[in-house]
Design an enzyme around this catalytic site. Structure first.
Site, PDB file in Angstrom:
ATOM      1  N   HIS A  47     -38.566  77.704 -24.665  1.00 12.98           N
ATOM      2  CA  HIS A  47     -38.067  77.961 -26.028  1.00 12.98           C
ATOM      3  C   HIS A  47     -37.108  79.153 -26.041  1.00 12.98           C
ATOM      4  O   HIS A  47     -36.990  79.852 -27.037  1.00 12.98           O
ATOM      5  CB  HIS A  47     -39.225  78.173 -27.014  1.00 12.98           C
ATOM      6  CG  HIS A  47     -39.942  76.891 -27.342  1.00 12.98           C
ATOM      7  ND1 HIS A  47     -39.484  76.015 -28.297  1.00 12.98           N
ATOM      8  CD2 HIS A  47     -41.056  76.328 -26.829  1.00 12.98           C
ATOM      9  CE1 HIS A  47     -40.302  74.960 -28.362  1.00 12.98           C
ATOM     10  NE2 HIS A  47     -41.263  75.126 -27.470  1.00 12.98           N
ATOM     11  N   GLY A 136     -40.875  59.765 -20.794  1.00 13.20           N
ATOM     12  CA  GLY A 136     -41.483  60.359 -21.976  1.00 13.20           C
ATOM     13  C   GLY A 136     -42.573  61.373 -21.679  1.00 13.20           C
ATOM     14  O   GLY A 136     -43.342  61.736 -22.561  1.00 13.20           O
ATOM     15  N   ALA A 137     -42.640  61.858 -20.453  1.00 15.31           N
ATOM     16  CA  ALA A 137     -43.675  62.834 -20.085  1.00 15.31           C
ATOM     17  C   ALA A 137     -43.171  64.265 -20.209  1.00 15.31           C
ATOM     18  O   ALA A 137     -43.910  65.212 -19.987  1.00 15.31           O
ATOM     19  CB  ALA A 137     -44.148  62.583 -18.655  1.00 15.31           C
ATOM     20  N   LEU A 139     -40.506  65.242 -18.372  1.00 14.91           N
ATOM     21  CA  LEU A 139     -39.886  65.564 -17.083  1.00 14.91           C
ATOM     22  C   LEU A 139     -38.433  65.089 -17.046  1.00 14.91           C
ATOM     23  O   LEU A 139     -37.800  65.053 -16.002  1.00 14.91           O
ATOM     24  CB  LEU A 139     -40.702  64.970 -15.936  1.00 14.91           C
ATOM     25  CG  LEU A 139     -42.148  65.506 -15.866  1.00 14.91           C
ATOM     26  CD1 LEU A 139     -42.941  64.801 -14.780  1.00 14.91           C
ATOM     27  CD2 LEU A 139     -42.152  67.023 -15.629  1.00 14.91           C
ATOM     28  N   ASP A 191     -31.627  70.186 -19.407  1.00 12.95           N
ATOM     29  CA  ASP A 191     -32.056  69.085 -18.535  1.00 12.95           C
ATOM     30  C   ASP A 191     -30.903  68.587 -17.663  1.00 12.95           C
ATOM     31  O   ASP A 191     -31.065  68.359 -16.464  1.00 12.95           O
ATOM     32  CB  ASP A 191     -32.572  67.906 -19.371  1.00 12.95           C
ATOM     33  CG  ASP A 191     -33.690  68.304 -20.319  1.00 12.95           C
ATOM     34  OD1 ASP A 191     -34.203  69.432 -20.180  1.00 12.95           O
ATOM     35  OD2 ASP A 191     -34.039  67.488 -21.191  1.00 12.95           O
ATOM     36  N   TYR A 243     -40.649  71.837 -34.076  1.00 11.51           N
ATOM     37  CA  TYR A 243     -39.551  72.356 -33.258  1.00 11.51           C
ATOM     38  C   TYR A 243     -38.487  72.970 -34.169  1.00 11.51           C
ATOM     39  O   TYR A 243     -38.035  74.099 -33.949  1.00 11.51           O
ATOM     40  CB  TYR A 243     -38.970  71.200 -32.437  1.00 11.51           C
ATOM     41  CG  TYR A 243     -37.806  71.557 -31.560  1.00 11.51           C
ATOM     42  CD1 TYR A 243     -37.997  72.167 -30.328  1.00 11.51           C
ATOM     43  CD2 TYR A 243     -36.505  71.276 -31.963  1.00 11.51           C
ATOM     44  CE1 TYR A 243     -36.926  72.492 -29.521  1.00 11.51           C
ATOM     45  CE2 TYR A 243     -35.424  71.596 -31.163  1.00 11.51           C
ATOM     46  CZ  TYR A 243     -35.635  72.205 -29.947  1.00 11.51           C
ATOM     47  OH  TYR A 243     -34.562  72.527 -29.154  1.00 11.51           O
TER      48      TYR A 243
HETATM   49  P1  ADP Z   1     -38.202  62.304 -21.196  1.00  9.42           P
HETATM   50  O1  ADP Z   1     -36.761  62.638 -21.024  1.00  9.42           O
HETATM   51  O2  ADP Z   1     -39.049  63.507 -21.290  1.00  9.42           O
HETATM   52  O3  ADP Z   1     -38.719  61.361 -20.162  1.00  9.42           O
HETATM   53  P2  ADP Z   1     -37.185  61.155 -23.609  1.00  9.42           P
HETATM   54  O4  ADP Z   1     -37.851  60.661 -24.834  1.00  9.42           O
HETATM   55  O5  ADP Z   1     -36.186  62.240 -23.747  1.00  9.42           O
HETATM   56  O6  ADP Z   1     -38.356  61.559 -22.592  1.00  9.42           O
HETATM   57  O7  ADP Z   1     -36.449  59.960 -22.873  1.00  9.42           O
HETATM   58  C1  ADP Z   1     -37.137  58.755 -22.608  1.00  9.42           C
HETATM   59  C2  ADP Z   1     -36.231  57.585 -22.957  1.00  9.42           C
HETATM   60  O8  ADP Z   1     -35.116  57.556 -22.064  1.00  9.42           O
HETATM   61  C3  ADP Z   1     -36.906  56.255 -22.781  1.00  9.42           C
HETATM   62  O9  ADP Z   1     -37.620  55.888 -23.932  1.00  9.42           O
HETATM   63  C4  ADP Z   1     -35.726  55.330 -22.521  1.00  9.42           C
HETATM   64  O10 ADP Z   1     -35.099  54.955 -23.731  1.00  9.42           O
HETATM   65  C5  ADP Z   1     -34.759  56.224 -21.770  1.00  9.42           C
HETATM   66  N1  ADP Z   1     -34.883  56.051 -20.320  1.00  9.42           N
HETATM   67  C6  ADP Z   1     -35.328  56.930 -19.422  1.00  9.42           C
HETATM   68  N2  ADP Z   1     -35.292  56.438 -18.169  1.00  9.42           N
HETATM   69  C7  ADP Z   1     -34.823  55.173 -18.275  1.00  9.42           C
HETATM   70  C8  ADP Z   1     -34.535  54.136 -17.342  1.00  9.42           C
HETATM   71  N3  ADP Z   1     -34.743  54.289 -16.030  1.00  9.42           N
HETATM   72  N4  ADP Z   1     -34.058  52.979 -17.840  1.00  9.42           N
HETATM   73  C9  ADP Z   1     -33.829  52.814 -19.145  1.00  9.42           C
HETATM   74  N5  ADP Z   1     -34.061  53.763 -20.068  1.00  9.42           N
HETATM   75  C10 ADP Z   1     -34.557  54.927 -19.649  1.00  9.42           C
HETATM   76 MG    MG Z   2     -35.592  63.715 -22.410  1.00 15.62          MG
END
Ligand code: ADP
Ligand code: MG
Length: 400
Positions: A47, A136-137, A139, A191, A243
């Site tokens: 943050h 979505g973790a 990372l 990121d 946030y």
């Molecule tokens: P994080 O970046 O923490 O994993 P986000 O919510 O920012 O979570 O991003 C996740 C989203 O990014 C997924 O729901 C999807 O829409 C997209 N995404 C990530 N990796 C892929 C992939 N390999 N193929 C297609 N979409 C992806």
């Molecule tokens: Mg993200």
């Protein structure tokens, strides 16, 4: 009690082979090349980015692999394999734009729109994506796809952006624009900077005021240490607005204190005394002390004292829990259990309210720490967490 399983990343060969196989099956023939871009985990400095401060991410060994081929027309074919489902999209370059595509198509294709917006001449392309970055973790699987496709396009169309830090900074901006404007996710550039500008074996000190970076040696192996990532898999709670309200408190505090950003506060005691609102003062205290912890952390790494950084990780978590109030029971449980099982330090990482924690552990106690964390989750009735052991990997690159 049973021991926890720990997930490892694909090798470059395995990732490339998977991407090629997907390409052959769903697009046909062979790609012009395969590119890989990593997710990231922030080691300390949370943050602080939107307060023009400091953060210290590493690039993960977990990467998204993009097999891609240039086309002579303006057609675009996107294929992505996620677990057992394969997503596909076919269209033209002009059809990739804010409002026209959403969801996974925006994340994967949006960077083509952003590069064209920045004045680059692109034609069509075909891309097959596979990933071992958990989605979505927290990372940053999103940056991994944007940066992987961005790097592939830059290479396929000879945009001159792949081999220099200024070029890669342009790619960071395109990937970020894809995320902000096409995917409509209002995130900063941390990121994408980690995914595109890091050197293997290093953590990346980012100054979020001017986005200058410095590579800081982060050699866990030489110190017999490992970094354990604990994905709490905490359910998304009603955290909408949390946030935004933190951001607003920081902006309001900076205005009241007469500084451009909280990064410019010199005397924390005086700043806290000047604020009537206790909650706002707590938010300021987190940001100022967290920036200071990043500086101290980097100093320890620079002087070969990596085994001493644990206390700073602990202090960071406590500040995020008590002053910034962005932890949750799962994050606190993971951190407490990791510390009790012998971690040198542990903290939440990312935005908070779920997502991941990290623990710095002696190599020979990694399994014990993971097992104790898993047990504490079971006792608390939480879903089973996922574990990853990570080392600082290279930035996005062409692997084949
Ligand atoms: P994080 O970046 O923490 O994993 P986000 O919510 O920012 O979570 O991003 C996740 C989203 O990014 C997924 O729901 C999807 O829409 C997209 N995404 C990530 N990796 C892929 C992939 N390999 N193929 C297609 N979409 C992806
Ligand atoms: Mg993200």
């Amino acid at each position: 009690h049973q021991s926890a399983t720990i997930g490892t990343a694909w090798s470059a060969e395995e990732g490339a082979a998977r991407a090629r196989r997907l390409f052959a099956e769903h697009i046909g023939g062979g790609p012009d090349g395969v590119w890989a871009a990593p997710g990231r985990v922030n080691i300390i400095g949370e943050h602080t980015d939107y307060n023009n401060g400091f953060c210290l991410p590493i690039a993960l060994p977990h990467r998204t692999y993009v097999a891609a081929r240039r086309r002579d027309d303006d057609k675009v074919v996107l294929v992505s394999q996620l677990d057992d489902s394969v997503l596909t999209w076919e269209g033209t370059l002009d059809e990739i734009a804010p409002g026209a595509v959403t969801g996974w198509k925006a994340y994967t294709g949006g960077v083509a729109w952003a590069l064209r917006q920045a004045g680059h001449d692109l034609g069509g392309f075909e891309a097959a994506l596979v990933t071992c970055v958990p989605l979505g973790a927290g990372l940053s699987s999103s940056a991994a796809v944007e940066c992987g496709v961005g790097l592939a396009l830059a290479d396929l169309y000879d945009l001159g952006l792949t081999d220099s830090d200024p070029g890669r900074t342009d790619l960071v901006n395109a990937a970020r624009a894809a995320e902000n404007e096409v995917a409509k996710a209002p995130t900063g550039g941390l990121d994408q900077t980690a995914s595109l500008r890091t050197i293997e074996g290093h953590a990346l000190l980012i100054d979020c005021d001017d986005w200058s970076v410095r590579q800081v040696p982060f050699n866990l192996h030489a110190a017999d240490l490992e970094l354990l990532v604990i994905d709490t898999r905490a359910p998304h709670r009603l955290v909408d607005g949390q946030y935004e309200s933190r951001r607003r408190a920081c902006e309001d505090a900076a205005r009241i204190l007469g500084v451009g950003s909280l990064r410019d506060i010199g005397d924390l005691g005086a700043a806290v005394a000047a604020l009537d609102d206790e909650e706002m003062a707590n938010r300021v205290r987190h940001v100022v002390t967290e920036n200071d912890r990043v500086t101290q952390f980097v100093k320890l790494l620079d002087t070969g004292r990596i085994r001493e950084v644990g206390a700073l990780m602990d202090a960071s978590h406590d500040s995020l829990r008590d002053d910034y109030e962005v932890t949750c029971p799962e994050l606190d449980t993971a951190v407490d259990a990791a510390r009790a099982a012998g971690a040198l330090g542990a903290r939440m990482t990312g935005g908070g309210f779920g997502g991941c924690a990290i623990a710095l552990v002696n190599r020979d106690s990694r399994n014990e720490v993971a097992t104790q964390v898993a047990n504490s989750f079971r006792n608390a009735g939480f879903v089973h967490p996922e574990f990853y052991v990570v080392t600082p990997g290279p930035a996005a690159l062409r692997v084949q």
